[in-house]
Design an enzyme around this catalytic site. Sequence first.
Site, PDB file in Angstrom:
ATOM      1  N   SER A 181     -13.959  32.833 -24.405  1.00  0.00           N
ATOM      2  CA  SER A 181     -13.799  31.813 -23.368  1.00  0.00           C
ATOM      3  C   SER A 181     -13.760  32.385 -21.954  1.00  0.00           C
ATOM      4  CB  SER A 181     -12.535  31.004 -23.629  1.00  0.00           C
ATOM      5  OG  SER A 181     -11.422  31.854 -23.727  1.00  0.00           O
ATOM      6  N   HIS A 209     -15.308  27.210 -28.548  1.00  0.00           N
ATOM      7  CA  HIS A 209     -16.288  27.064 -27.460  1.00  0.00           C
ATOM      8  C   HIS A 209     -17.731  27.072 -27.968  1.00  0.00           C
ATOM      9  CE1 HIS A 209     -13.755  27.116 -23.850  1.00  0.00           C
ATOM     10  NE2 HIS A 209     -12.937  27.864 -24.553  1.00  0.00           N
ATOM     11  N   LYS A 240     -12.471  20.237 -26.861  1.00  0.00           N
ATOM     12  CA  LYS A 240     -13.437  20.746 -25.886  1.00  0.00           C
ATOM     13  C   LYS A 240     -14.679  19.847 -25.918  1.00  0.00           C
ATOM     14  CE  LYS A 240     -11.052  24.960 -25.387  1.00  0.00           C
ATOM     15  NZ  LYS A 240     -10.320  25.794 -26.311  1.00  0.00           N
TER      16      LYS A 240
END
Length: 393
Positions: A181, A209, A240
């Site tokens: 990240s 991610h 996310k």
Amino acid sequence: MVNLGWVDDEIASLKSSGRYVPIRVLQSPQGAWVNIEGRKMLNMCSNNYLGLANHPEVRKAAIEAIESFGVGAGAVRSIAGTDEIHRKLEEKLAEFKHMEDSLVYQGGLLANLGTIPVLVGKEDLIFSEELNHASIIDGTRLSSAKRYVYKHMNVEDLEKQLKEHRSEGKRSLVITDGVFSMDGDIAPLDEIAEVKERYDTMCYVDDAHGEGVLGKNGRGIVDHFSLAGKVEVEMGTFSKALGSMGGFVAGSSHLIDLLRQRSRPFLFSSALNPGDAAAVLKSIEIMSRDDSLIKKLWKNSEILKKGLIDNGFKLTTTKTPITPVVIGDERKTVEFSKLLYEEENIFASPIVYPTVAMGTARIRLMPSAVHSNEDIARAVDAFVSTGKKLKVI
Ligand SMILES: *Cc1c(COP(=O)(O)O)cnc(C)c1O
């Protein structure tokens, strides 16, 4: 009451070392633009990659689920908290990830804390990537397994450690973030999956991610490397790209069955709210039927990166939309972010030691599918004028 003077001392020490983070309060939904402290700001630091956190269909699905199931699950999953919608979501995630089954948690952090200690215990081993997320580090601690840390992106080092230490424990697990990240680089999961097989070691990837970003229709890193059937555990988050909240792990049906019996956040913390679960189901449906949001995300990230590099900014070796602009000096980075905020109406937070190594302070830009071309151009312009002001370029 005992004297709590130590609290003030700790806060003062954070402030004097420039590590005290002011918490911004948003007054609008997530999106390319957000209202903060009464001002309209260009949002360049959310993880809402595809804009699904405020997508009309996703909102509607959550509202309908609240109307059918109410706002709370009412109990832990193992007593009375498992709604039809949880199981539906678990089946959908398993299908999306090409795994046999999955288990939904109340957060990605909890998925890591809840799963790692079921996989390995004090007689076992964990081989952990140097830059793994804090929730993996905490899950590892909770497991009591013996931990060996291998160097960032370095499969040779992983193999060296496996060779040296594998015989010290019964079960063994290699664990890594899929996309890192703070740097945006992608773990060499294909090589890891090959090496771990030779040392009778399970593989666990945290794809927080990667989902919605990598692989066909955003299926994530395992799909990106075509590794279906070669990685034992895929963990992910709903907070996310998927736009809601919660987390999950996917794996074999036997493993998921065991987690339902043993995993502490499943047994001792109440279930994910029905509205959140319904939102995720809808997000996966949208991603599966149409990859235009994913394409737009990548396009925006390419324009952003090119604009910054062409103007002399230094990025990390990112391979994903995560766009960290390395400034280096901690104070200058904090000042850069402050100027962006105060003079350019751009919301982009600084990332400094100890989140990243000393001297590699950066501003991490997160483009999304809901930024327009003008938004991205504006961010680049603001970086150029601020960069000149602070003599960064
Ligand atoms: C954000 C993140 C998590 C935590 O996910 P939440 O659902 O927000 O709790 C875990 N692992 C990684 C790598 C993350 O980036």
